[in-house]
Design a protein around this motif. Sequence first.
Motif, mmCIF file in Angstrom:
data_model
loop_
_atom_site.group_PDB
_atom_site.id
_atom_site.type_symbol
_atom_site.label_atom_id
_atom_site.label_comp_id
_atom_site.label_asym_id
_atom_site.label_seq_id
_atom_site.Cartn_x
_atom_site.Cartn_y
_atom_site.Cartn_z
ATOM 1 N N ASN A 27 0.832 -1.201 0.000
ATOM 2 C CA ASN A 27 0.000 0.000 0.000
ATOM 3 C C ASN A 27 0.867 1.251 0.000
ATOM 4 O O ASN A 27 0.614 2.204 -0.740
ATOM 5 C CB ASN A 27 -0.926 -0.019 1.216
ATOM 6 N N LYS A 28 1.906 1.250 0.835
ATOM 7 C CA LYS A 28 2.810 2.401 0.926
ATOM 8 C C LYS A 28 3.510 2.645 -0.403
ATOM 9 O O LYS A 28 3.637 3.786 -0.860
ATOM 10 C CB LYS A 28 3.842 2.144 2.025
ATOM 11 N N ILE A 29 3.962 1.572 -1.030
ATOM 12 C CA ILE A 29 4.636 1.682 -2.322
ATOM 13 C C ILE A 29 3.723 2.339 -3.346
ATOM 14 O O ILE A 29 4.080 3.318 -4.000
ATOM 15 C CB ILE A 29 5.060 0.290 -2.830
ATOM 16 N N SER A 30 2.523 1.787 -3.492
ATOM 17 C CA SER A 30 1.610 2.277 -4.524
ATOM 18 C C SER A 30 1.132 3.693 -4.230
ATOM 19 O O SER A 30 0.941 4.494 -5.146
ATOM 20 C CB SER A 30 0.417 1.324 -4.650
ATOM 21 N N SER A 48 -3.210 7.745 -7.595
ATOM 22 C CA SER A 48 -2.500 7.347 -6.386
ATOM 23 C C SER A 48 -3.360 6.507 -5.445
ATOM 24 O O SER A 48 -2.971 5.412 -5.028
ATOM 25 C CB SER A 48 -1.988 8.589 -5.649
ATOM 26 N N ASP A 49 -4.545 6.997 -5.097
ATOM 27 C CA ASP A 49 -5.407 6.274 -4.157
ATOM 28 C C ASP A 49 -5.885 4.951 -4.736
ATOM 29 O O ASP A 49 -5.972 3.943 -4.023
ATOM 30 C CB ASP A 49 -6.609 7.133 -3.765
ATOM 31 N N SER A 50 -6.197 4.944 -6.028
ATOM 32 C CA SER A 50 -6.679 3.715 -6.664
ATOM 33 C C SER A 50 -5.589 2.656 -6.719
ATOM 34 O O SER A 50 -5.845 1.466 -6.498
ATOM 35 C CB SER A 50 -7.184 4.019 -8.080
ATOM 36 N N LEU A 51 -4.363 3.075 -7.011
ATOM 37 C CA LEU A 51 -3.252 2.130 -7.036
ATOM 38 C C LEU A 51 -3.023 1.529 -5.655
ATOM 39 O O LEU A 51 -2.784 0.325 -5.518
ATOM 40 C CB LEU A 51 -1.979 2.828 -7.526
ATOM 41 N N ALA A 52 -3.108 2.370 -4.626
ATOM 42 C CA ALA A 52 -2.925 1.881 -3.258
ATOM 43 C C ALA A 52 -4.047 0.931 -2.862
ATOM 44 O O ALA A 52 -3.817 -0.109 -2.236
ATOM 45 C CB ALA A 52 -2.852 3.057 -2.293
ATOM 46 N N MET A 53 -5.277 1.271 -3.236
ATOM 47 C CA MET A 53 -6.436 0.458 -2.879
ATOM 48 C C MET A 53 -6.355 -0.937 -3.494
ATOM 49 O O MET A 53 -6.816 -1.922 -2.911
ATOM 50 C CB MET A 53 -7.723 1.153 -3.336
ATOM 51 N N ALA A 58 -3.206 -8.859 -6.208
ATOM 52 C CA ALA A 58 -2.499 -10.073 -6.627
ATOM 53 C C ALA A 58 -2.405 -11.077 -5.486
ATOM 54 O O ALA A 58 -2.507 -12.292 -5.704
ATOM 55 C CB ALA A 58 -1.107 -9.716 -7.144
ATOM 56 N N ASP A 59 -2.209 -10.591 -4.266
ATOM 57 C CA ASP A 59 -2.179 -11.494 -3.111
ATOM 58 C C ASP A 59 -3.557 -12.084 -2.835
ATOM 59 O O ASP A 59 -3.688 -13.266 -2.514
ATOM 60 C CB ASP A 59 -1.685 -10.752 -1.867
ATOM 61 N N TYR A 60 -4.589 -11.268 -2.959
ATOM 62 C CA TYR A 60 -5.944 -11.750 -2.691
ATOM 63 C C TYR A 60 -6.354 -12.839 -3.681
ATOM 64 O O TYR A 60 -7.134 -13.737 -3.336
ATOM 65 C CB TYR A 60 -6.946 -10.594 -2.757
ATOM 66 N N ALA A 137 -1.842 -1.846 -13.714
ATOM 67 C CA ALA A 137 -0.740 -1.070 -13.143
ATOM 68 C C ALA A 137 -0.502 -1.463 -11.691
ATOM 69 O O ALA A 137 0.649 -1.579 -11.243
ATOM 70 C CB ALA A 137 -1.039 0.425 -13.244
ATOM 71 N N SER A 138 -1.580 -1.681 -10.951
ATOM 72 C CA SER A 138 -1.449 -2.122 -9.560
ATOM 73 C C SER A 138 -0.758 -3.477 -9.488
ATOM 74 O O SER A 138 0.094 -3.713 -8.623
ATOM 75 C CB SER A 138 -2.829 -2.212 -8.899
ATOM 76 N N ASP A 139 -1.125 -4.369 -10.398
ATOM 77 C CA ASP A 139 -0.510 -5.697 -10.408
ATOM 78 C C ASP A 139 0.964 -5.626 -10.791
ATOM 79 O O ASP A 139 1.806 -6.305 -10.186
ATOM 80 C CB ASP A 139 -1.251 -6.616 -11.381
ATOM 81 N N VAL A 140 1.285 -4.815 -11.802
ATOM 82 C CA VAL A 140 2.687 -4.668 -12.195
ATOM 83 C C VAL A 140 3.507 -4.142 -11.020
ATOM 84 O O VAL A 140 4.590 -4.656 -10.710
ATOM 85 C CB VAL A 140 2.830 -3.729 -13.413
#
Length: 216
Positions: A27-30, A48-53, A58-60, A137-140
């Motif tokens: 979360n911090k990274i994204s 920013s917020d969407s990437l963190a959310m 991928a873990d889920y 992008a979140s997955d990458v």
Amino acid sequence: MKKNILKIGFLFGISVFLVSWGSTGHNKISQNTSLSFPVSPSFLQIWSDSLAMNASNADYRKSTDPMEQYNHYIDIDTYPEFIANGTIPSTYDSVVSIHGQTFVTDNGILPWATLTYYDSLVMAFQAGNMHQAMLYASDVGHYVADGHMPMHLCANYDGQLTGQAGIHSRYESTMIGSYVNQITYTGSSLNYIPDVKTYIFEYIYTNQTYVDSVLA
């Protein structure tokens, strides 16, 4: 135009500052990724917020997709050629032809999963599907972060071979959870990466050298 799409596509990976950790770290990274984004295109600044959310999607997926777990690591030190030369063949078909599907899958496919999701991200941009692009992008970002965590890159991933069982979680979750508020990042300059596959393997080789430091 195509070059610009490719360039944008990997910004989400190369702007990773922290290494890979539990949900707090991802979360911090994204959340901080946008600090390294260029001013244009402007939509990057509001992701920013969407990437963190979505940073831990991928873990889920591991709970519903039994193959997802293999995307998050590569026990690269199980490859004889890595022990001998410090590298392995970079194409998936090549390593499968040498070692067989079972060996490659069991020892993790992180670099090739990263490349696959990067390609999907580029295609989403090309199709103009910005919501899907954000999810890719979140997955990458997640997989690139995993490639920066030394314990995702070795057979002794939890210290189980050296009498240090549990070190994986202590390192990536407990430590980050304790110090996350002390981590600061103000952004950094980005460079275009012409060969994404080579770049992925280079940071995996580099970060694998830190395994001994974590176990020390």
